[in-house]
Design a protein around this motif. Structure first.
Motif: not given
Length: 262
Positions: A73-82
């Motif tokens: 899904a893309g690390a650039a899309n990851f929220p601050p907490t995942l």
């Protein structure tokens, strides 16, 4: 769709032995390239997952498998907490190696255990093809106004393949999308969308079937090569006479929201 058409002229024993020895860790189906095709749902779950993650502040991916879908899904899309959970040790190890460098925390947790997180900890909970959907637990860890977004394996998935090996059997109804929608509402969630599509799955050789059954274990729960060798040989001969064995997949795009306090 996955590519297909590897030769079916290899012997039954060679095909079965190869598939029985191949690794099945993770949730990557690349081993089937050239041996099977699976029609994909129209909505593109991984792309939609990336969009949802990008808009979240704290997200949880439940039963992440080897972490491939979440990472894709893309690390650039990851929220601050995942965070992500996985219960099968080989998959948990694989997901840890893949997700930790991307900034996601992997927690080993059995699929039938309560989620090891505080009430209201996440504004987004996701899952792709969870083996078990615990709507009360999902509702508990969602913050008010938070969303559950997932792609489920729908009801009557692969009944043709199951019936070929098992004979007549009672088809479970728990994964029917209408049933799951009712379960979500009973847990206090508002169903936003519940879209189901039935899709074509083809196996071009018996080795592909053996590998698939080892990986997708709920299709024939007591499957072993030795136990089903006779029916596998029948399937090998059927494919040789008539071409690929056709089964039917079912996929549900499921979205539900936890109501915010009035």
């Amino acid at each position: 769709m996955l590519a297909m058409d590897r030769s079916t002229h290899r012997t039954f024993d060679a095909l079965v032995d190869e598939a029985a020895a191949a690794p099945v860790e993770g949730w990557d189906f690349g081993w089937l390239d050239g041996r099977a095709t699976e029609q994909r749902p129209s909505w593109g779950y991984q792309r939609l997952l990336g969009e949802r993650l990008a808009a979240a502040s704290a997200a949880l991916d439940v039963q992440t498998g080897g972490g491939e879908v979440l990472a894709g899904a893309g690390a650039a899309n990851f929220p601050p907490t995942l965070a992500a959970t996985e219960g099968w040790p080989p998959n948990a190890a694989r997901a840890t190696r893949l997700l930790h460098p991307l900034g996601a925390l992997l927690v080993t947790s059995p699929e039938d255990a309560p989620l090891p997180f505080a009430d209201g900890a996440f504004d987004l909970v996701t899952s792709r093809h969870p083996a078990r959907v615990d709507f009360p637990e999902i509702a508990r860890v969602l913050a008010p106004g938070g969303t559950y977004f997932a792609q489920h394996v729908g009801g009557r998935t692969n009944v043709e393949l199951s019936a070929f090996l098992l004979g007549p059997f009672a088809v479970p109804t728990a994964r029917e999308h209408e049933v799951e929608a009712a379960q979500a509402r009973a847990a206090g969630l508002e169903v936003v969308q519940c879209r189901n599509e039935r899709l074509r799955l083809e196996f071009s050789d018996v080795g592909a079937v053996v590998w698939f059954l080892r990986k997708v274990v709920w299709t024939v729960p007591d499957f072993t090569v030795d136990r089903y060798r006779g029916r596998l040989r029948d399937l090998h001969e059927l494919i040789g006479r008539e071409g690929p064995f056709v089964s039917t997949m079912s996929r549900t795009l499921f979205e539900a929201r936890k109501p915010a306090p009035r």
